[in-house]
Design a protein around this motif. Structure first.
Motif, mmCIF file in Angstrom:
data_model
loop_
_atom_site.group_PDB
_atom_site.id
_atom_site.type_symbol
_atom_site.label_atom_id
_atom_site.label_comp_id
_atom_site.label_asym_id
_atom_site.label_seq_id
_atom_site.Cartn_x
_atom_site.Cartn_y
_atom_site.Cartn_z
ATOM 1 N N LYS A 122 -28.992 49.228 -32.491
ATOM 2 C CA LYS A 122 -28.801 47.893 -31.922
ATOM 3 C C LYS A 122 -27.788 47.932 -30.782
ATOM 4 O O LYS A 122 -26.981 48.868 -30.682
ATOM 5 C CB LYS A 122 -28.277 46.958 -33.001
ATOM 6 N N ARG A 123 -27.769 46.841 -30.019
ATOM 7 C CA ARG A 123 -26.782 46.721 -28.945
ATOM 8 C C ARG A 123 -25.374 46.897 -29.511
ATOM 9 O O ARG A 123 -25.045 46.320 -30.545
ATOM 10 C CB ARG A 123 -26.849 45.315 -28.320
ATOM 11 N N LYS A 124 -24.593 47.714 -28.817
ATOM 12 C CA LYS A 124 -23.185 47.992 -29.182
ATOM 13 C C LYS A 124 -23.024 48.726 -30.512
ATOM 14 O O LYS A 124 -21.941 48.731 -31.103
ATOM 15 C CB LYS A 124 -22.314 46.716 -29.199
ATOM 16 N N SER A 125 -24.108 49.338 -30.990
ATOM 17 C CA SER A 125 -23.949 50.202 -32.175
ATOM 18 C C SER A 125 -23.235 51.495 -31.769
ATOM 19 O O SER A 125 -22.661 52.177 -32.623
ATOM 20 C CB SER A 125 -25.316 50.526 -32.795
ATOM 21 N N GLY A 126 -23.312 51.822 -30.465
ATOM 22 C CA GLY A 126 -22.606 53.009 -29.979
ATOM 23 C C GLY A 126 -23.531 54.162 -29.599
ATOM 24 O O GLY A 126 -23.125 55.322 -29.641
ATOM 25 N N LYS A 127 -24.742 53.848 -29.180
ATOM 26 C CA LYS A 127 -25.702 54.906 -28.814
ATOM 27 C C LYS A 127 -25.153 55.798 -27.695
ATOM 28 O O LYS A 127 -25.223 57.019 -27.772
ATOM 29 C CB LYS A 127 -27.040 54.289 -28.353
ATOM 30 N N ASP A 128 -24.594 55.158 -26.657
ATOM 31 C CA ASP A 128 -24.073 55.959 -25.542
ATOM 32 C C ASP A 128 -22.840 56.750 -25.974
ATOM 33 O O ASP A 128 -22.685 57.914 -25.616
ATOM 34 C CB ASP A 128 -23.711 55.053 -24.351
ATOM 35 N N PHE A 129 -21.999 56.115 -26.767
ATOM 36 C CA PHE A 129 -20.771 56.778 -27.247
ATOM 37 C C PHE A 129 -21.134 58.039 -28.039
ATOM 38 O O PHE A 129 -20.587 59.121 -27.822
ATOM 39 C CB PHE A 129 -19.996 55.784 -28.117
ATOM 40 N N SER A 166 -21.297 49.746 -19.672
ATOM 41 C CA SER A 166 -21.354 49.071 -20.972
ATOM 42 C C SER A 166 -20.682 47.696 -20.938
ATOM 43 O O SER A 166 -20.456 47.077 -21.967
ATOM 44 C CB SER A 166 -20.719 49.958 -22.051
ATOM 45 N N LYS A 217 -24.341 43.839 -17.119
ATOM 46 C CA LYS A 217 -25.766 44.086 -17.421
ATOM 47 C C LYS A 217 -26.326 43.048 -18.397
ATOM 48 O O LYS A 217 -27.524 42.781 -18.393
ATOM 49 C CB LYS A 217 -25.990 45.503 -17.956
ATOM 50 N N GLU A 218 -25.426 42.468 -19.235
ATOM 51 C CA GLU A 218 -25.906 41.493 -20.218
ATOM 52 C C GLU A 218 -26.451 40.233 -19.537
ATOM 53 O O GLU A 218 -27.353 39.595 -20.057
ATOM 54 C CB GLU A 218 -24.809 41.139 -21.228
ATOM 55 N N ARG A 255 -30.025 41.186 -18.847
ATOM 56 C CA ARG A 255 -30.791 41.895 -19.859
ATOM 57 C C ARG A 255 -32.146 41.232 -20.157
ATOM 58 O O ARG A 255 -33.178 41.905 -20.160
ATOM 59 C CB ARG A 255 -29.987 42.049 -21.153
ATOM 60 N N ARG A 261 -36.444 52.162 -28.077
ATOM 61 C CA ARG A 261 -36.427 50.770 -28.563
ATOM 62 C C ARG A 261 -37.726 50.340 -29.212
ATOM 63 O O ARG A 261 -37.760 49.340 -29.914
ATOM 64 C CB ARG A 261 -36.150 49.829 -27.380
ATOM 65 N N ARG A 270 -16.938 45.098 -30.211
ATOM 66 C CA ARG A 270 -17.269 45.893 -29.012
ATOM 67 C C ARG A 270 -17.920 45.038 -27.927
ATOM 68 O O ARG A 270 -18.425 45.562 -26.942
ATOM 69 C CB ARG A 270 -18.223 47.038 -29.389
ATOM 70 N N ASN A 292 -21.678 54.434 -37.315
ATOM 71 C CA ASN A 292 -20.607 54.511 -36.314
ATOM 72 C C ASN A 292 -19.617 53.352 -36.498
ATOM 73 O O ASN A 292 -19.628 52.374 -35.769
ATOM 74 C CB ASN A 292 -21.240 54.492 -34.910
ATOM 75 N N LEU A 338 -17.140 60.603 -37.230
ATOM 76 C CA LEU A 338 -18.343 60.843 -36.432
ATOM 77 C C LEU A 338 -18.624 62.352 -36.343
ATOM 78 O O LEU A 338 -19.759 62.797 -36.502
ATOM 79 C CB LEU A 338 -18.102 60.251 -35.045
HETATM 80 N N1 LIG Z 1 -16.772 55.194 -32.605
HETATM 81 C C1 LIG Z 1 -16.297 54.488 -31.570
HETATM 82 N N2 LIG Z 1 -14.967 54.479 -31.320
HETATM 83 C C2 LIG Z 1 -14.451 53.779 -30.281
HETATM 84 N N3 LIG Z 1 -15.190 53.032 -29.407
HETATM 85 C C3 LIG Z 1 -16.522 53.018 -29.597
HETATM 86 C C4 LIG Z 1 -17.142 53.732 -30.677
HETATM 87 N N4 LIG Z 1 -18.475 53.533 -30.605
HETATM 88 C C5 LIG Z 1 -18.678 52.729 -29.536
HETATM 89 N N5 LIG Z 1 -17.518 52.403 -28.929
HETATM 90 C C6 LIG Z 1 -17.323 51.537 -27.739
HETATM 91 O O1 LIG Z 1 -18.111 50.367 -27.922
HETATM 92 C C7 LIG Z 1 -18.739 49.960 -26.702
HETATM 93 C C8 LIG Z 1 -20.254 49.939 -26.909
HETATM 94 O O2 LIG Z 1 -20.699 51.271 -27.167
HETATM 95 P P1 LIG Z 1 -21.968 51.880 -26.453
HETATM 96 O O3 LIG Z 1 -22.037 51.472 -25.009
HETATM 97 O O4 LIG Z 1 -22.004 53.324 -26.769
HETATM 98 O O5 LIG Z 1 -23.097 51.102 -27.289
HETATM 99 P P2 LIG Z 1 -24.648 51.044 -27.024
HETATM 100 O O6 LIG Z 1 -25.316 51.038 -28.352
HETATM 101 O O7 LIG Z 1 -25.041 52.157 -26.079
HETATM 102 O O8 LIG Z 1 -24.734 49.611 -26.322
HETATM 103 P P3 LIG Z 1 -25.851 49.008 -25.341
HETATM 104 O O9 LIG Z 1 -27.049 48.774 -26.201
HETATM 105 O O10 LIG Z 1 -25.233 47.785 -24.813
HETATM 106 O O11 LIG Z 1 -26.103 50.036 -24.270
HETATM 107 C C9 LIG Z 1 -18.304 50.947 -25.637
HETATM 108 O O12 LIG Z 1 -17.198 50.416 -24.951
HETATM 109 C C10 LIG Z 1 -17.877 52.177 -26.457
HETATM 110 O O13 LIG Z 1 -16.901 52.952 -25.814
#
Ligand SMILES: Nc1ncnc2c1ncn2[C@@H]1O[C@H](COP(=O)(O)OP(=O)(O)OP(=O)(O)O)[C@@H](O)[C@H]1O
Ligand SMILES: C[C@@](O)(CCOP(=O)(O)O)CC(=O)O
Length: 202
Positions: free
Chosen positions: A19-26, A67, A71-72, A75, A112, A143, A172, A179
């Motif tokens: 999901k959004r902001k679950s941290g996929k990019d992180f 992030s 972009k929101e 979206r 997705r 986040r 996450n 992690l």
């Molecule tokens: N484990 C973590 N510790 C610290 N910060 C985190 C962690 N996971 C994610 N974040 C932070 O949360 C924010 C959202 O994370 P990220 O961009 O990776 O999510 P996403 O799933 O790719 O979101 P989107 O769907 O919007 O692209 C970022 O600022 C990222 O640095």
């Protein structure tokens, strides 16, 4: 095999969703840092979509790729814009995102839709593994996430909520096992895959 233009056959394809902001990019950035960019290439299905969308609408591509809140704002319209192309050709963005990737380990950061998984599984049935990144709504809110009707209840966010057998699930969250600990078996798999590639490609 009918490979995308300029690509090498991957040894491992890790297809991430969440999901959004679950941290996929992180999470995917961390995997690439651990493996190195020679070994691991990050593929964003939304990369070519955002590039074309930014160009047509005179927008800031870097901010669409980032992030933050910029972009929101776009979206919902980007989703609609991309879906008109996917309707004609479901593999359109998968093909563009995989073009020219030469590393042995591919990490797709943003699947997705079932059609995204089907595309990778049909091209690379032996190499593809699906990874789900999950976080609580509370953490996602911290986040920067807030529920948006038309986005969070649409296919772009819910298309993989059911009907998928994930190979790996990464939680996450602050209070989950670290992690690095959770990523250990995936990194091991990737290291094995890349070492077999250095033998077969040398
Ligand atoms: N484990 C973590 N510790 C610290 N910060 C985190 C962690 N996971 C994610 N974040 C932070 O949360 C924010 C959202 O994370 P990220 O961009 O990776 O999510 P996403 O799933 O790719 O979101 P989107 O769907 O919007 O692209 C970022 O600022 C990222 O640095
Ligand atoms: C338009 C879209 O590609 C945006 C994805 O952005 P991000 O992966 O959340 O940064 C979502 C979609 O394709 O449904």
């Amino acid at each position: 095999m009918d490979l995308p233009e300029g690509s090498e056959v991957p040894e491992l394809v890790l297809v991430f969703s969440g999901k959004r902001k679950s941290g996929k990019d992180f999470v995917t950035d961390r995997i690439q840092r651990r493996l190195g960019s020679e070994v691991c290439g990050i593929l964003r299905l939304s990369g070519p979509l955002k590039q074309q969308y930014a160009q047509e609408h005179g927008l800031d591509l870097d901010q669409l790729l980032g992030s933050g809140p910029y972009k929101e704002r776009y979206r919902a319209d980007m989703i609609h814009w991309g879906e008109t192309r996917r309707l004609q050709d479901p593999g359109f963005f998968c093909r563009l995102a995989t073009r020219g990737i030469r590393q042995p380990v591919w990490v797709v950061s943003d699947a997705r839709r079932l059609s995204d998984l089907q595309w990778f599984r049909s091209k690379f049935p032996l190499q593809t593994q699906c990874v789900r990144v999950q976080s609580s709504e509370e953490t996602r809110m911290q986040r920067g996430w807030s529920f948006t009707a038309g986005v969070d209840d649409a296919e772009s966010e819910c298309g993989l909520d059911s009907g998928v057998q994930f190979d790996w699930i990464i939680t996450n969250e602050g209070d989950a096992p670290s992690l690095d600990e959770q990523l250990q078996p995936i990194l091991k798999l990737a290291e094995e895959a890349s070492s077999s590639s250095s033998i077969s490609r040398s």
